[in-house]
Scaffold this motif. Structure first.
Motif, PDB file in Angstrom:
ATOM      1  N   ASP A   1     -50.085  19.578 -15.356  1.00 50.75           N
ATOM      2  CA  ASP A   1     -50.889  18.655 -14.557  1.00 50.75           C
ATOM      3  C   ASP A   1     -52.118  18.233 -15.352  1.00 50.75           C
ATOM      4  O   ASP A   1     -52.687  19.030 -16.108  1.00 50.75           O
ATOM      5  CB  ASP A   1     -51.324  19.310 -13.246  1.00 50.75           C
ATOM      6  N   HIS A   2     -52.506  16.969 -15.190  1.00 49.81           N
ATOM      7  CA  HIS A   2     -53.707  16.439 -15.837  1.00 49.81           C
ATOM      8  C   HIS A   2     -54.907  16.657 -14.915  1.00 49.81           C
ATOM      9  O   HIS A   2     -54.884  16.218 -13.756  1.00 49.81           O
ATOM     10  CB  HIS A   2     -53.546  14.950 -16.133  1.00 49.81           C
ATOM     11  N   LEU A   3     -55.932  17.334 -15.409  1.00 51.10           N
ATOM     12  CA  LEU A   3     -57.134  17.537 -14.598  1.00 51.10           C
ATOM     13  C   LEU A   3     -57.764  16.198 -14.237  1.00 51.10           C
ATOM     14  O   LEU A   3     -58.113  15.960 -13.078  1.00 51.10           O
ATOM     15  CB  LEU A   3     -58.125  18.420 -15.363  1.00 51.10           C
ATOM     16  N   LEU A   4     -57.917  15.335 -15.212  1.00 53.38           N
ATOM     17  CA  LEU A   4     -58.307  13.951 -14.953  1.00 53.38           C
ATOM     18  C   LEU A   4     -57.038  13.118 -15.017  1.00 53.38           C
ATOM     19  O   LEU A   4     -56.436  12.979 -16.083  1.00 53.38           O
ATOM     20  CB  LEU A   4     -59.318  13.455 -15.988  1.00 53.38           C
ATOM     21  N   PRO A   5     -56.560  12.597 -13.886  1.00 54.08           N
ATOM     22  CA  PRO A   5     -55.264  11.902 -13.876  1.00 54.08           C
ATOM     23  C   PRO A   5     -55.215  10.764 -14.890  1.00 54.08           C
ATOM     24  O   PRO A   5     -56.233  10.132 -15.202  1.00 54.08           O
ATOM     25  CB  PRO A   5     -55.156  11.386 -12.436  1.00 54.08           C
ATOM     26  N   LYS A   6     -54.022  10.505 -15.375  1.00 56.24           N
ATOM     27  CA  LYS A   6     -53.843   9.421 -16.330  1.00 56.24           C
ATOM     28  C   LYS A   6     -54.147   8.075 -15.691  1.00 56.24           C
ATOM     29  O   LYS A   6     -54.583   7.148 -16.372  1.00 56.24           O
ATOM     30  CB  LYS A   6     -52.409   9.438 -16.866  1.00 56.24           C
ATOM     31  N   ALA A   7     -53.932   7.980 -14.370  1.00 54.46           N
ATOM     32  CA  ALA A   7     -54.234   6.728 -13.676  1.00 54.46           C
ATOM     33  C   ALA A   7     -55.729   6.438 -13.645  1.00 54.46           C
ATOM     34  O   ALA A   7     -56.130   5.294 -13.406  1.00 54.46           O
ATOM     35  CB  ALA A   7     -53.680   6.773 -12.255  1.00 54.46           C
TER      36      ALA A   7
END
Length: 235
Positions: free
Chosen positions: A197-203
């Motif tokens: 999971d990305h802590l800061l979303p890619k979106a």
């Protein structure tokens, strides 16, 4: 009447008027129609094979059954070794080699190199980024200076020269590294995790780097979705 010799030294009579030929195996004189045509590139026009159809059928049957039937002339050609042993069961090997499933994990520490401050864009205002795919093939692309600096600072790439950076991990290697680093423990609930999971979303501007990715279980990964870390924990 024309008299020739076959491949076994026996006379092979070919009557051009009656259209007959002597078989090279059974020795009988039979019509030319009982012999198959030769199809090779070097075969003469209208040439026929030396063995008649009946003898060829018997030889084929011998190869399939791997034994001589009753009443067969023992002077016929012996069957091949593969056909002779085809009716015996293949023994099971005493030892079956196991396929190696363990793979060497990438180094947890990034390769030391120049600082990101030495990067300078080329004439097109881009930084050249190169790396390798999961199969080992090389690839390269042009990225912005800001992205190149972020990848270097977050230990996802190293500086090759002032115009080029190199990605440290392929997709599969990066996933193995994150799961091994976090010991398959979910960052949010502490349970077993097998996703990233990305802590800061890619979106919202996050990148796939070791500092921005953590191990997560499937439930937490789906619940967090594209939320920021602060918003997800504050719920």
């Amino acid at each position: 009447m024309q008299i020739n010799q076959d491949n076994q030294g026996r006379p092979s009579r070919i009557d051009s008027q009656a259209g007959s030929k002597r078989c090279a195996r059974c020795g009988e004189i039979k019509p030319v129609s009982d012999f198959l045509r030769r199809t090779g590139k070097r075969s003469a026009k209208g040439s026929r094979r030396g063995t008649c159809r009946n003898c060829r059928a018997q030889l084929k049957k011998l190869e399939q059954t791997a034994a001589f039937p009753m009443g067969t002339d023992p002077s016929l050609e012996m069957p091949s070794r593969e056909a002779a042993h085809s009716h015996f069961p293949t023994p099971e090997p005493l030892f079956k080699p196991q396929r190696r499933t363990t793979r060497a994990l990438p180094s947890p520490l990034p390769v030391e190199g120049p600082d990101a401050s030495v990067l300078r864009p080329n004439r097109q205002g881009k930084i050249r980024m190169r790396g390798r795919t999961d199969k080992g093939s090389r690839w390269h692309q042009e990225v912005d200076l800001e992205l190149a600096v972020t990848l270097v600072k977050e230990h996802a790439a190293v500086v090759v020269n002032r115009h080029t950076i190199r990605r440290l991990y392929s997709n599969k290697a990066f996933r193995r590294y994150i799961l091994a680093r976090d010991r398959h423990t979910c960052f949010f609930c502490g349970g077993y995790g097998d996703t990233i999971d990305h802590l800061l979303p890619k979106a919202k501007g996050g990148h796939t780097t070791p500092m921005n990715c953590v191990c997560a279980c499937n439930e937490c990964n789906q619940s967090k979705a594209d939320q920021r870390l602060e918003d997800f924990i504050g719920e």
